[in-house]
Design a protein around this motif. Structure first.
Motif, PDB file in Angstrom:
ATOM      1  N   LEU A 117      -0.484   5.589   5.092  1.00 27.51           N
ATOM      2  CA  LEU A 117      -1.816   5.017   4.856  1.00 27.51           C
ATOM      3  C   LEU A 117      -2.001   4.707   3.368  1.00 27.51           C
ATOM      4  O   LEU A 117      -2.509   3.644   2.992  1.00 27.51           O
ATOM      5  CB  LEU A 117      -2.896   5.990   5.345  1.00 27.51           C
ATOM      6  CG  LEU A 117      -4.296   5.401   5.423  1.00 27.51           C
ATOM      7  CD1 LEU A 117      -4.382   4.320   6.498  1.00 27.51           C
ATOM      8  CD2 LEU A 117      -5.334   6.491   5.704  1.00 27.51           C
ATOM      9  N   GLN A 118      -1.548   5.642   2.519  1.00 28.82           N
ATOM     10  CA  GLN A 118      -1.650   5.405   1.069  1.00 28.82           C
ATOM     11  C   GLN A 118      -0.767   4.234   0.648  1.00 28.82           C
ATOM     12  O   GLN A 118      -1.157   3.415  -0.191  1.00 28.82           O
ATOM     13  CB  GLN A 118      -1.257   6.678   0.308  1.00 28.82           C
ATOM     14  CG  GLN A 118      -2.275   7.796   0.463  1.00 28.82           C
ATOM     15  CD  GLN A 118      -1.739   9.113  -0.076  1.00 28.82           C
ATOM     16  OE1 GLN A 118      -0.661   9.572   0.316  1.00 28.82           O
ATOM     17  NE2 GLN A 118      -2.491   9.722  -0.972  1.00 28.82           N
ATOM     18  N   LEU A 119       0.426   4.144   1.256  1.00 30.70           N
ATOM     19  CA  LEU A 119       1.315   3.011   0.932  1.00 30.70           C
ATOM     20  C   LEU A 119       0.661   1.695   1.327  1.00 30.70           C
ATOM     21  O   LEU A 119       0.765   0.688   0.618  1.00 30.70           O
ATOM     22  CB  LEU A 119       2.662   3.162   1.632  1.00 30.70           C
ATOM     23  CG  LEU A 119       3.516   4.361   1.220  1.00 30.70           C
ATOM     24  CD1 LEU A 119       4.872   4.314   1.919  1.00 30.70           C
ATOM     25  CD2 LEU A 119       3.709   4.419  -0.293  1.00 30.70           C
ATOM     26  N   THR A 120      -0.022   1.697   2.467  1.00 26.76           N
ATOM     27  CA  THR A 120      -0.709   0.472   2.904  1.00 26.76           C
ATOM     28  C   THR A 120      -1.778   0.080   1.881  1.00 26.76           C
ATOM     29  O   THR A 120      -1.935  -1.099   1.548  1.00 26.76           O
ATOM     30  CB  THR A 120      -1.334   0.686   4.304  1.00 26.76           C
ATOM     31  OG1 THR A 120      -0.302   1.095   5.206  1.00 26.76           O
ATOM     32  CG2 THR A 120      -1.982  -0.580   4.825  1.00 26.76           C
ATOM     33  N   LYS A 121      -2.510   1.063   1.371  1.00 27.95           N
ATOM     34  CA  LYS A 121      -3.554   0.764   0.369  1.00 27.95           C
ATOM     35  C   LYS A 121      -2.947   0.155  -0.896  1.00 27.95           C
ATOM     36  O   LYS A 121      -3.480  -0.803  -1.448  1.00 27.95           O
ATOM     37  CB  LYS A 121      -4.339   2.029   0.021  1.00 27.95           C
ATOM     38  CG  LYS A 121      -5.257   2.475   1.137  1.00 27.95           C
ATOM     39  CD  LYS A 121      -6.014   3.737   0.733  1.00 27.95           C
ATOM     40  CE  LYS A 121      -6.806   4.278   1.916  1.00 27.95           C
ATOM     41  NZ  LYS A 121      -7.347   5.611   1.703  1.00 27.95           N
ATOM     42  N   PHE A 122      -1.829   0.712  -1.361  1.00 24.03           N
ATOM     43  CA  PHE A 122      -1.164   0.119  -2.540  1.00 24.03           C
ATOM     44  C   PHE A 122      -0.732  -1.320  -2.222  1.00 24.03           C
ATOM     45  O   PHE A 122      -0.943  -2.233  -3.021  1.00 24.03           O
ATOM     46  CB  PHE A 122       0.060   0.944  -2.946  1.00 24.03           C
ATOM     47  CG  PHE A 122      -0.270   2.221  -3.679  1.00 24.03           C
ATOM     48  CD1 PHE A 122      -0.973   2.193  -4.879  1.00 24.03           C
ATOM     49  CD2 PHE A 122       0.144   3.443  -3.177  1.00 24.03           C
ATOM     50  CE1 PHE A 122      -1.272   3.376  -5.564  1.00 24.03           C
ATOM     51  CE2 PHE A 122      -0.155   4.630  -3.850  1.00 24.03           C
ATOM     52  CZ  PHE A 122      -0.862   4.601  -5.040  1.00 24.03           C
ATOM     53  N   ALA A 123      -0.109  -1.495  -1.060  1.00 26.43           N
ATOM     54  CA  ALA A 123       0.418  -2.818  -0.718  1.00 26.43           C
ATOM     55  C   ALA A 123      -0.710  -3.840  -0.565  1.00 26.43           C
ATOM     56  O   ALA A 123      -0.540  -5.026  -0.875  1.00 26.43           O
ATOM     57  CB  ALA A 123       1.246  -2.734   0.570  1.00 26.43           C
ATOM     58  N   MET A 124      -1.868  -3.392  -0.114  1.00 28.14           N
ATOM     59  CA  MET A 124      -3.011  -4.326   0.026  1.00 28.14           C
ATOM     60  C   MET A 124      -3.420  -4.905  -1.333  1.00 28.14           C
ATOM     61  O   MET A 124      -3.922  -6.025  -1.409  1.00 28.14           O
ATOM     62  CB  MET A 124      -4.202  -3.598   0.668  1.00 28.14           C
ATOM     63  CG  MET A 124      -4.023  -3.366   2.162  1.00 28.14           C
ATOM     64  SD  MET A 124      -5.214  -2.180   2.841  1.00 28.14           S
ATOM     65  CE  MET A 124      -6.721  -3.158   2.792  1.00 28.14           C
ATOM     66  N   GLN A 125      -3.188  -4.140  -2.390  1.00 34.36           N
ATOM     67  CA  GLN A 125      -3.498  -4.682  -3.722  1.00 34.36           C
ATOM     68  C   GLN A 125      -2.552  -5.829  -4.070  1.00 34.36           C
ATOM     69  O   GLN A 125      -2.914  -6.749  -4.795  1.00 34.36           O
ATOM     70  CB  GLN A 125      -3.426  -3.573  -4.790  1.00 34.36           C
ATOM     71  CG  GLN A 125      -4.517  -2.525  -4.631  1.00 34.36           C
ATOM     72  CD  GLN A 125      -5.903  -3.163  -4.489  1.00 34.36           C
ATOM     73  OE1 GLN A 125      -6.316  -3.962  -5.324  1.00 34.36           O
ATOM     74  NE2 GLN A 125      -6.614  -2.821  -3.424  1.00 34.36           N
ATOM     75  N   GLY A 126      -1.342  -5.767  -3.536  1.00 32.67           N
ATOM     76  CA  GLY A 126      -0.421  -6.901  -3.694  1.00 32.67           C
ATOM     77  C   GLY A 126      -0.959  -8.130  -2.985  1.00 32.67           C
ATOM     78  O   GLY A 126      -0.854  -9.258  -3.480  1.00 32.67           O
ATOM     79  N   GLU A 127      -1.564  -7.928  -1.807  1.00 34.60           N
ATOM     80  CA  GLU A 127      -2.141  -9.058  -1.069  1.00 34.60           C
ATOM     81  C   GLU A 127      -3.307  -9.688  -1.841  1.00 34.60           C
ATOM     82  O   GLU A 127      -3.528 -10.897  -1.766  1.00 34.60           O
ATOM     83  CB  GLU A 127      -2.609  -8.599   0.328  1.00 34.60           C
ATOM     84  CG  GLU A 127      -1.483  -8.222   1.277  1.00 34.60           C
ATOM     85  CD  GLU A 127      -0.666  -9.424   1.735  1.00 34.60           C
ATOM     86  OE1 GLU A 127       0.005 -10.048   0.889  1.00 34.60           O
ATOM     87  OE2 GLU A 127      -0.679  -9.725   2.936  1.00 34.60           O
TER      88      GLU A 127
END
Ligand code: HSE
Length: 306
Positions: free
Chosen positions: A118-128
């Protein structure tokens, strides 16, 4: 571990009825990246193959996600990163998401799995956000978790893994034109009538129920998009013909992959998926537009070490 190589799968977002809320990962298509720890705190993108993307770390989603994670974890190393893009940005197959989610996964490996998915998804969303201006989770979550995912809530973020029947096979045609997600999001209606919302959320329920029950007819009946597809299909040459041909060839359902221009179909079994590929080919071979067709299983795992 000082150097790792990761594979980050391409993903199909929305899955017709689940705009911004559903996605799945492909087995046979994705990006490779190599991450090497360095003694300085700098993040350097040293190689990019297969796409024309910025080398400046703060302008590339890979650099943005890596920087956020290294700062958050307060480590004293830096990174050299090599990027091999195996499918193009602007394809509707989660190119920026593969970069962002693959980076989140890779950096987490170098941090000895400090963060959960879930935390990895949050970081990756910043890439989006860097790639298209919106913190969308459907592609990045599918890339990190693998299989089918549901973004049940954005605030707080809640990602649910949905079972993936092994028989489901995706066929995808990628016309070699670029549609920028940012632009494709502008054509999606800002509001919809309650009647349309009822039809849409009923299909999301049907799709998820079908995936749990391995009810392929129900999966097919639920792959209908009343919200984005009616507007976005106008941006994709021959969409209606491809959809009709693929359905006649036996696809369970057909829709736009993410924000397009790729068109995906789901079929029961590899034989049917290849028949669908032939049907899609029949439409596009006369079009004068370059295209690539992929037939792929659905990856039950997300980004991984290779
Ligand atoms: N759900 C997003 C959209 C995915 O359809 O705009 C972007 O690839």
């Amino acid at each position: 571990m000082n150097q790792i190589k990761v594979f980050a799968p391409a993903t199909v977002a929305n899955v017709s009825c689940g705009y911004d809320a559903m996605g799945f990962a492909l087995s046979e298509l994705g990006d490779d990246m190599v991450f090497t720890k360095t003694a300085t705190k700098a993040i350097r993108i040293t190689e990019i193959h297969g796409a024309d993307l910025p080398f400046e770390a703060d302008k590339n989603v890979v650099g943005v996600v890596a920087r956020l994670m290294l700062e958050d974890s307060q480590v004293d190393f830096g990174l050299d990163i090599k990027i091999h893009k195996n499918f193009k940005p602007g394809s509707g197959l989660g190119s920026s998401a593969a970069s962002a989610a693959g980076t989140a996964y890779a950096v987490n490996q170098l941090l000895e799995s400090k963060y959960d998915n879930l935390q990895l998804t949050k970081f990756a969303m910043q890439g989006e956000v860097t790639a298209c201006g919106s913190a969308i989770a459907d592609n990045v979550a599918a890339c990190i978790y693998g299989g089918f995912i549901l973004v049940r809530s954005y605030d707080p973020l809640d990602i649910v893994s949905i079972p993936t029947p092994s028989e489901l096979v995706a066929t995808i045609i990628h016309p070699q034109i670029e549609i920028k997600t940012e632009e494709a999001r502008k054509v999606v209606p800002k509001s919809i009538p309650v009647k349309t919302a009822i039809a849409q959320w009923a299909n999301v329920g049907g799709l998820i129920s079908g995936l749990y029950a391995r009810d392929f007819d129900l999966i097919g009946r639920s792959l209908i998009d009343y919200v984005a597809e009616p507007e976005r299909k106008l941006l994709i040459p021959h969409f209606t013909n491809v959809k009709e041909a693929a359905m006649n060839a036996g696809a369970l359902g057909v829709g736009i992959s993410g924000s397009g221009p790729s068109i995906f179909a789901l079929s029961k079994g590899m034989f049917a998926a290849k028949q669908v590929a032939e049907a899609m080919n029949t439409i596009y071979e006369k079009s004068g537009i370059d295209y690539i067709i992929y037939v792929s299983n659905i990856s039950k795992t997300g980004a991984r070490l290779i």
